[in-house]
Scaffold this active site. Sequence first.
Site, PDB file in Angstrom:
ATOM      1  CB  CYS A 165      11.366   6.482  12.735  1.00  0.00           C
ATOM      2  SG  CYS A 165      10.323   6.319  14.193  1.00  0.00           S
ATOM      3  CD  GLU A 222       9.215  -0.791  16.208  1.00  0.00           C
ATOM      4  OE1 GLU A 222       8.915   0.064  15.359  1.00  0.00           O
ATOM      5  OE2 GLU A 222       8.406  -1.619  16.653  1.00  0.00           O
ATOM      6  CE  LYS A 241      24.784   0.325  20.912  1.00  0.00           C
ATOM      7  NZ  LYS A 241      25.064   1.768  21.118  1.00  0.00           N
ATOM      8  CD  GLU A 295      14.841   7.407   8.354  1.00  0.00           C
ATOM      9  OE1 GLU A 295      15.916   6.785   8.424  1.00  0.00           O
ATOM     10  OE2 GLU A 295      14.042   7.476   9.300  1.00  0.00           O
TER      11      GLU A 295
HETATM   12  N1  LIG Z   1      10.906   2.668  13.740  1.00  0.00           N
HETATM   13  C1  LIG Z   1      11.189   3.230  14.905  1.00  0.00           C
HETATM   14  O1  LIG Z   1      10.501   3.029  15.898  1.00  0.00           O
HETATM   15  C2  LIG Z   1      12.370   4.142  15.035  1.00  0.00           C
HETATM   16  C3  LIG Z   1      12.472   4.940  16.178  1.00  0.00           C
HETATM   17  C4  LIG Z   1      13.569   5.804  16.297  1.00  0.00           C
HETATM   18  C5  LIG Z   1      14.533   5.841  15.296  1.00  0.00           C
HETATM   19  N2  LIG Z   1      14.402   5.056  14.215  1.00  0.00           N
HETATM   20  C6  LIG Z   1      15.397   5.123  13.141  1.00  0.00           C
HETATM   21  O2  LIG Z   1      16.693   5.236  13.707  1.00  0.00           O
HETATM   22  C7  LIG Z   1      17.540   5.964  12.830  1.00  0.00           C
HETATM   23  C8  LIG Z   1      18.228   7.068  13.614  1.00  0.00           C
HETATM   24  O3  LIG Z   1      18.878   6.540  14.696  1.00  0.00           O
HETATM   25  P1  LIG Z   1      20.439   6.205  14.697  1.00  0.00           P
HETATM   26  O4  LIG Z   1      21.180   7.165  13.827  1.00  0.00           O
HETATM   27  O5  LIG Z   1      20.846   6.070  16.125  1.00  0.00           O
HETATM   28  O6  LIG Z   1      20.459   4.791  13.985  1.00  0.00           O
HETATM   29  P2  LIG Z   1      21.674   3.786  13.849  1.00  0.00           P
HETATM   30  O7  LIG Z   1      21.170   2.601  13.104  1.00  0.00           O
HETATM   31  O8  LIG Z   1      22.895   4.431  13.363  1.00  0.00           O
HETATM   32  O9  LIG Z   1      21.988   3.372  15.365  1.00  0.00           O
HETATM   33  C9  LIG Z   1      20.999   2.826  16.204  1.00  0.00           C
HETATM   34  C10 LIG Z   1      21.695   2.107  17.338  1.00  0.00           C
HETATM   35  O10 LIG Z   1      22.430   1.015  16.793  1.00  0.00           O
HETATM   36  C11 LIG Z   1      23.782   1.081  17.233  1.00  0.00           C
HETATM   37  N3  LIG Z   1      24.611   0.455  16.218  1.00  0.00           N
HETATM   38  C12 LIG Z   1      25.137   1.004  15.099  1.00  0.00           C
HETATM   39  N4  LIG Z   1      25.862   0.068  14.434  1.00  0.00           N
HETATM   40  C13 LIG Z   1      25.772  -1.082  15.157  1.00  0.00           C
HETATM   41  C14 LIG Z   1      26.303  -2.404  15.001  1.00  0.00           C
HETATM   42  N5  LIG Z   1      27.073  -2.744  13.969  1.00  0.00           N
HETATM   43  N6  LIG Z   1      26.013  -3.321  15.944  1.00  0.00           N
HETATM   44  C15 LIG Z   1      25.237  -3.012  17.000  1.00  0.00           C
HETATM   45  N7  LIG Z   1      24.712  -1.788  17.209  1.00  0.00           N
HETATM   46  C16 LIG Z   1      24.968  -0.837  16.283  1.00  0.00           C
HETATM   47  C17 LIG Z   1      24.025   2.564  17.466  1.00  0.00           C
HETATM   48  O11 LIG Z   1      25.125   2.760  18.320  1.00  0.00           O
HETATM   49  C18 LIG Z   1      22.694   2.969  18.109  1.00  0.00           C
HETATM   50  O12 LIG Z   1      22.683   2.584  19.455  1.00  0.00           O
HETATM   51  C19 LIG Z   1      16.634   6.499  11.746  1.00  0.00           C
HETATM   52  O13 LIG Z   1      16.754   5.680  10.623  1.00  0.00           O
HETATM   53  C20 LIG Z   1      15.245   6.374  12.359  1.00  0.00           C
HETATM   54  O14 LIG Z   1      14.205   6.289  11.435  1.00  0.00           O
HETATM   55  C21 LIG Z   1      13.365   4.207  14.054  1.00  0.00           C
HETATM   56  O1  LIG Z   2      11.782   8.117  15.860  1.00  0.00           O
HETATM   57  C1  LIG Z   2      10.825   7.397  15.950  1.00  0.00           C
HETATM   58  C2  LIG Z   2      10.000   7.225  17.197  1.00  0.00           C
HETATM   59  C3  LIG Z   2       8.969   8.281  17.248  1.00  0.00           C
HETATM   60  C4  LIG Z   2       7.843   7.972  18.175  1.00  0.00           C
HETATM   61  O2  LIG Z   2       7.856   7.002  18.931  1.00  0.00           O
HETATM   62  O3  LIG Z   2       6.902   8.751  18.130  1.00  0.00           O
END
Ligand SMILES: NC(=O)c1ccc[n+]([C@@H]2O[C@H](COP(=O)([O-])OP(=O)(O)OC[C@H]3O[C@@H](n4cnc5c(N)ncnc54)[C@H](O)[C@@H]3O)[C@@H](O)[C@H]2O)c1
Ligand SMILES: O=CCCC(=O)O
Length: 482
Positions: free
Chosen positions: A285, A251, A175, A382
Amino acid sequence: MASVPTGLLINGEWRAAASGKTFDVEDPATGKVLLSIADAGAEDGAAALDAAAAAQESWAKVPPRERGEILRRAFDLVTERAEDFALLMTLEMGKPLAEARGEVTYGAEFLRWFSEEAVRAFGRYSVSPDGKSRLLVTKKPVGPCLLITPWNFPLAMATRKIAPAVAAGCTMVLKSANLTPLTSQLFAAVMMEAGLPAGVLNVIPTSTAGATTGPLIKDSRLRKLSFTGSTEVGRRLLSDASETVLRTSMELGGNAPFVVFEDADLDAAVAGAMLAKLRNMGEACTAANRFIVHESVAAEFAQKFAAKMREMTTARGTEPESKVGPLIDAKSRDKVHELVSDAVASGATAVVGGGPVEGPGYFYQPTILSGVTEGTRILSEEIFGPVAPITTFSSEDDAVRLANNTEYGLVAYVFTKDLNRGIRMGEKLETGMLGLNAGVISNAAAPFGGVKQSGLGREGGLEGIEEYLYTQYIGIADPYAG
Ligand SMILES: NC(=O)c1ccc[n+]([C@@H]2O[C@H](COP(=O)([O-])OP(=O)(O)OC[C@H]3O[C@@H](n4cnc5c(N)ncnc54)[C@H](O)[C@@H]3O)[C@@H](O)[C@H]2O)c1
Ligand SMILES: O=CCCC(=O)O
């Protein structure tokens, strides 16, 4: 520009959503619609899991070398089409083309890395301590997986999950993020071209994430959920996953401290700060979220950092001069500005920037805030934008206390010339990763992941494939017994 499939990928075929619905994907630099693509609903989600479940047994039997070779071909194809992938990411996500090219290299590397790891999922054979039996330990693919990816790294966050799942012999339903689904569509087409059998990878972009994936998480045929996204959504999914005791990798969000000691090479620290803060417009992130600088060098650091920030041109990512693209949408830009306004109202000073850029698109000025005090919202949430709040410390213990003062624990950055101090900081900081005199440490060969509320599990490195394998132990009776 290669043509991007606009359907759902289910059992090797691109098809319309059962409802016939589509949703629009926008260019964040202009707010204009780029393309409309099929909008999966619960019925499509079920069809995708049917396909993944049906393909699991035969896919697990495909020799590891063959699985690895599919990944290696996918690496070659992504590399050949690097410009197509980069342009697509810039259009749907906003990052400058040069950064998008960097993401293609980074994202493709997971394909190459796991093409090599596919043949190394070793078990072991041993003699029991009492000598009376034999212990055979094997690794098996965990089974059909649901992979959920965020919008900020549209290629790398997908390859970081798909490549180890393919290497391990798992089938999957992806997804993709509804804000940036196009890169995943093109990547799925590449995987099919690389020879991935029908049903192994199914892709269901949707505007109704919860309604479409919720039933899959409760379906006993699903064996694994790997999620990258916010801590808020991750918590909810963990709770849903508890119903079937589903194996999960999470993640999640970060709140990285960037600690500059009084002995640091300040020019190197500023160069690191530019990377840690402005990579992906701060929408990472891993982005440095709190600059914790020794009080004796804070003014000089802020002034050098501000000089570099002023050189950053904010423009649409396709423009050659662009160094900082737009934020993903109006909601994100408004949230960034709310945090900045709150910090300024609490006594911080905008050394540079401090507001949105007028005109079309969701641009925000590269910003440095000095004099940010403990307890200010911007230090605990964040930011996900090009904003650097600076706060000061007076002793190593103070720096450690400030850095660890967060529910997150993804990554920290430390700048010091004293190697012992760097190692000590690594031992004292509660994070899954540490950048020592480095502003970016992401690497396909390294285990990426966090502690505390930044998540569970690791992606990349030797650890990445383990998330898609389970260990089976076979106890064998004494082969010398009559
Ligand atoms: N730790 C890591 O490796 C990492 C990497 C990239 C991003 N992030 C984090 O992601 C966030 C930014 O991304 P975002 O805004 O897309 O995050 P988000 O949590 O809003 O969405 C992430 C994914 O989850 C889906 N989603 C949302 N609600 C859902 C539900 N109820 N059921 C199933 N899927 C659902 C979204 O459509 C999207 O595909 C930030 O907090 C960032 O730190 C973490
Ligand atoms: O947003 C988090 C992922 C960043 C990375 O993989 O370097």
